[in-house]
Scaffold this motif. Structure first.
Motif, PDB file in Angstrom:
ATOM      1  N   ARG A   1      32.561 140.771 -12.846  1.00 56.09           N
ATOM      2  CA  ARG A   1      32.650 142.239 -12.850  1.00 56.09           C
ATOM      3  C   ARG A   1      32.704 142.795 -11.430  1.00 56.09           C
ATOM      4  NH1 ARG A   1      32.007 144.501 -17.870  1.00 56.09           N
ATOM      5  NH2 ARG A   1      30.939 143.258 -19.472  1.00 56.09           N
ATOM      6  N   SER A   2      31.881 142.234 -10.534  1.00 52.85           N
ATOM      7  CA  SER A   2      31.864 142.731  -9.159  1.00 52.85           C
ATOM      8  C   SER A   2      33.174 142.441  -8.433  1.00 52.85           C
ATOM      9  CB  SER A   2      30.699 142.106  -8.380  1.00 52.85           C
ATOM     10  OG  SER A   2      30.861 140.707  -8.266  1.00 52.85           O
ATOM     11  N   ALA A   3      33.908 141.416  -8.882  1.00 53.13           N
ATOM     12  CA  ALA A   3      35.205 141.093  -8.286  1.00 53.13           C
ATOM     13  C   ALA A   3      36.317 141.977  -8.847  1.00 53.13           C
ATOM     14  CB  ALA A   3      35.539 139.626  -8.521  1.00 53.13           C
TER      15      ALA A   3
ATOM     16  N   SER B   1      39.932 137.287  -5.661  1.00 56.38           N
ATOM     17  CA  SER B   1      39.822 137.125  -7.116  1.00 56.38           C
ATOM     18  C   SER B   1      40.456 135.806  -7.552  1.00 56.38           C
ATOM     19  CB  SER B   1      40.504 138.295  -7.837  1.00 56.38           C
ATOM     20  OG  SER B   1      39.843 139.507  -7.545  1.00 56.38           O
ATOM     21  N   PHE B   2      41.585 135.457  -6.912  1.00 58.38           N
ATOM     22  CA  PHE B   2      42.254 134.205  -7.236  1.00 58.38           C
ATOM     23  C   PHE B   2      41.372 133.008  -6.880  1.00 58.38           C
ATOM     24  CE2 PHE B   2      44.943 130.607  -5.937  1.00 58.38           C
ATOM     25  CZ  PHE B   2      45.687 130.417  -7.098  1.00 58.38           C
TER      26      PHE B   2
ATOM     27  N   GLY C   1      16.423 137.657 -11.162  1.00 56.44           N
ATOM     28  CA  GLY C   1      17.483 138.269 -10.362  1.00 56.44           C
ATOM     29  C   GLY C   1      18.534 137.277  -9.897  1.00 56.44           C
ATOM     30  N   LEU C   2      18.678 136.151 -10.620  1.00 56.21           N
ATOM     31  CA  LEU C   2      19.605 135.110 -10.174  1.00 56.21           C
ATOM     32  C   LEU C   2      21.080 135.516 -10.268  1.00 56.21           C
ATOM     33  CD1 LEU C   2      17.949 131.828 -11.508  1.00 56.21           C
ATOM     34  CD2 LEU C   2      17.949 132.740  -9.196  1.00 56.21           C
ATOM     35  N   PRO C   3      21.529 136.163 -11.353  1.00 55.05           N
ATOM     36  CA  PRO C   3      22.955 136.526 -11.397  1.00 55.05           C
ATOM     37  C   PRO C   3      23.363 137.433 -10.239  1.00 55.05           C
ATOM     38  CG  PRO C   3      21.976 136.699 -13.579  1.00 55.05           C
ATOM     39  CD  PRO C   3      20.851 136.483 -12.612  1.00 55.05           C
ATOM     40  N   GLU C   4      22.527 138.445  -9.946  1.00 55.87           N
ATOM     41  CA  GLU C   4      22.848 139.351  -8.846  1.00 55.87           C
ATOM     42  C   GLU C   4      22.812 138.620  -7.509  1.00 55.87           C
ATOM     43  OE1 GLU C   4      20.625 139.846 -11.165  1.00 55.87           O
ATOM     44  OE2 GLU C   4      21.468 141.499 -12.345  1.00 55.87           O
ATOM     45  N   ALA C   5      21.813 137.757  -7.321  1.00 56.30           N
ATOM     46  CA  ALA C   5      21.719 137.009  -6.069  1.00 56.30           C
ATOM     47  C   ALA C   5      22.918 136.085  -5.895  1.00 56.30           C
ATOM     48  CB  ALA C   5      20.418 136.204  -6.040  1.00 56.30           C
TER      49      ALA C   5
END
Length: 436
Positions: free
Chosen positions: A355-357, A319-320, A303-307
């Motif tokens: 993606r979340s950004a 985003s910048f 679960g590292l990417p999500e964390a």
């Protein structure tokens, strides 16, 4: 143990392996297995084997060896001679003169080769001796070749774009098409620098080219016809929706063979050399991608990417701000890893954050390619620097110093891309979506 600590341990193990000389693909695979066994508490063998098989058997990957083979075949042709002799009459009288053949030659050859190294070797073997003969300053000759040669990664077909598309499950055709306008804008920036430098540099006194008539320019430009025909076959078929990226790669190989046969350079030796070179390069990239898929699996188990994405969200970066952090990350990694390894190492971790950004993944693909282009001319592992070192006999750090203005231009292009994202996103939206 919290996720950030686990990630730090895994990165430490990875850089320890890389620093000890272990192949990049094997290092990635070892870290993935270590993470699953130690931190996830699961048997790593079957899980990683299944993931490696499924990623290696992807139909999208078939475009990769074909584009590599096309570039290797073109290395055996007289294309570099044709490019120089076709472009020289048109470039001779503009500010900067024949230095622009470096930029235009790399732009044209990059549009059919897909490889930065192939572009550099092909264009450089003709332009470097010819420009030296005409008394152009050597720092400008080499510097203005090192930067533009990276256009082989930006202007389709691009090997890096295929790797990115496979890892993010984005359309390879769309990503390749997205690189056209940014690649041309970057080429214009390189040419603009040459024009300005030619007017401000002390001691700039190359031999002036004889003026030519419009008819003479047209006659010379016929040498460029094979490049444009090949470009039309590869990119035109993909853009029009008649062929997928894989099919257009096959068309490109056939076109490259036809060009080599027409020029009389096709022989059993050139065939076997190009085939063996493409096989070795494809096997190396396939090993890295297979190992990266195993590492991605391990990251998913933990679960590292999500964390990490959640941790970054707590920093409340815009985003910048996120893009600037990633730009610095790729600049640092580019000093130690080649472009494909940079992408394979980072995408599994970075993709959820991006993606979340709300950042467009096609746009981000062009940003990644641009960052990887910078890595090609940064020591101590800049691949273009190695090629130029072999071609010219100069030290790597001297070549890097001569290429530094091109690095600055590429950094500037990142901000142009941020200010005008449509440079990367407009053209793919005009094409019919095509799978892989």
């Amino acid at each position: 143990m919290d996720s950030i600590t686990i990630l730090a341990v895994l990165l430490g193990v990875m850089f320890l392996l890389l620093g000890s000389g272990v192949w990049i693909g094997l290092a990635l695979m070892a870290v993935g297995g270590f993470a699953i066994e130690v931190f996830a508490g699961r048997p790593a063998g079957d899980a990683i084997a299944t993931t490696i098989w499924s990623s290696s058997s992807s139909w999208m990957l078939t475009a990769l060896p074909m584009f590599i083979w096309m570039g290797d075949i073109l290395l055996c042709t007289k294309l570099s001679e044709d490019l120089f002799r076709g472009l020289a009459p048109m470039m001779g009288r503009i500010p900067g003169g024949l230095l622009h053949t470096n930029v235009m030659g790399c732009t044209l050859f990059g549009s059919v080769s897909g490889s930065s190294a192939a572009t550099l070797a092909t264009v450089g073997k003709m332009t470097v001796p010819e420009l030296k003969k005409r008394n152009y300053p050597e720092p400008l000759i080499i510097g203005t070749l090192a930067g533009p040669a990276t256009l082989g990664l930006m202007i389709p077909p691009s090997i890096i774009m295929i790797v990115y598309g496979v890892m993010t499950n984005e359309s390879i055709a769309a990503i390749n098409i997205a690189g056209i306008i940014p690649g041309l804008v970057l080429a214009l920036l390189f040419s603009g620098y040459i024009a300005i430098k030619s007017k401000t540099m002390r001691g700039y006194a190359p031999v002036q080219e004889a003026s030519t008539t419009i008819w003479e320019k047209l006659v010379a430009s016929r040498r460029l016809i094979p490049v444009f025909v090949l470009l039309f076959l590869v990119i035109g078929s993909m853009f029009a929706g008649y062929a997928t990226a894989t099919e257009s790669a096959a068309v490109g190989v056939a076109g490259a063979f036809a060009l080599a046969w027409w020029q009389g350079t096709l022989s059993w030796n050139s065939f076997s050399t190009s085939l063996m070179g493409a096989t070795m390069a494809s096997a190396m990239i396939a090993l890295i991608l297979a190992a990266a898929s195993g590492l991605s699996l391990a990251m998913g188990f933990l679960g590292l990417p999500e964390a990490l994405a959640q941790w970054v969200s707590t920093l409340e970066l815009s985003s910048f701000g996120l893009i600037m952090c990633l730009l610095v990350l790729y600049m640092v990694l580019g000093c130690f890893l080649d472009g494909i390894s940079c992408v394979a190492l980072t995408i599994a971790i970075i993709e959820p954050m991006v993606r979340s950004a709300g950042i467009d993944m096609i746009w981000f693909g062009i940003f990644v390619v641009l960052a990887v282009e910078m890595a090609q001319i940064t020591p101590p592992v800049g691949f273009n620097l190695f090629v130029l070192q072999q071609m010219t006999g100069h030290g790597m750090f001297k070549i890097a110093r001569w290429a530094f203005p091109q690095f600055v231009i590429m950094v500037g292009m990142v901000f142009v891309l941020i200010a005008i994202p449509e440079l990367a996103t407009w053209l793919p939206k005009q094409m019919i979506p095509v799978a892989g």
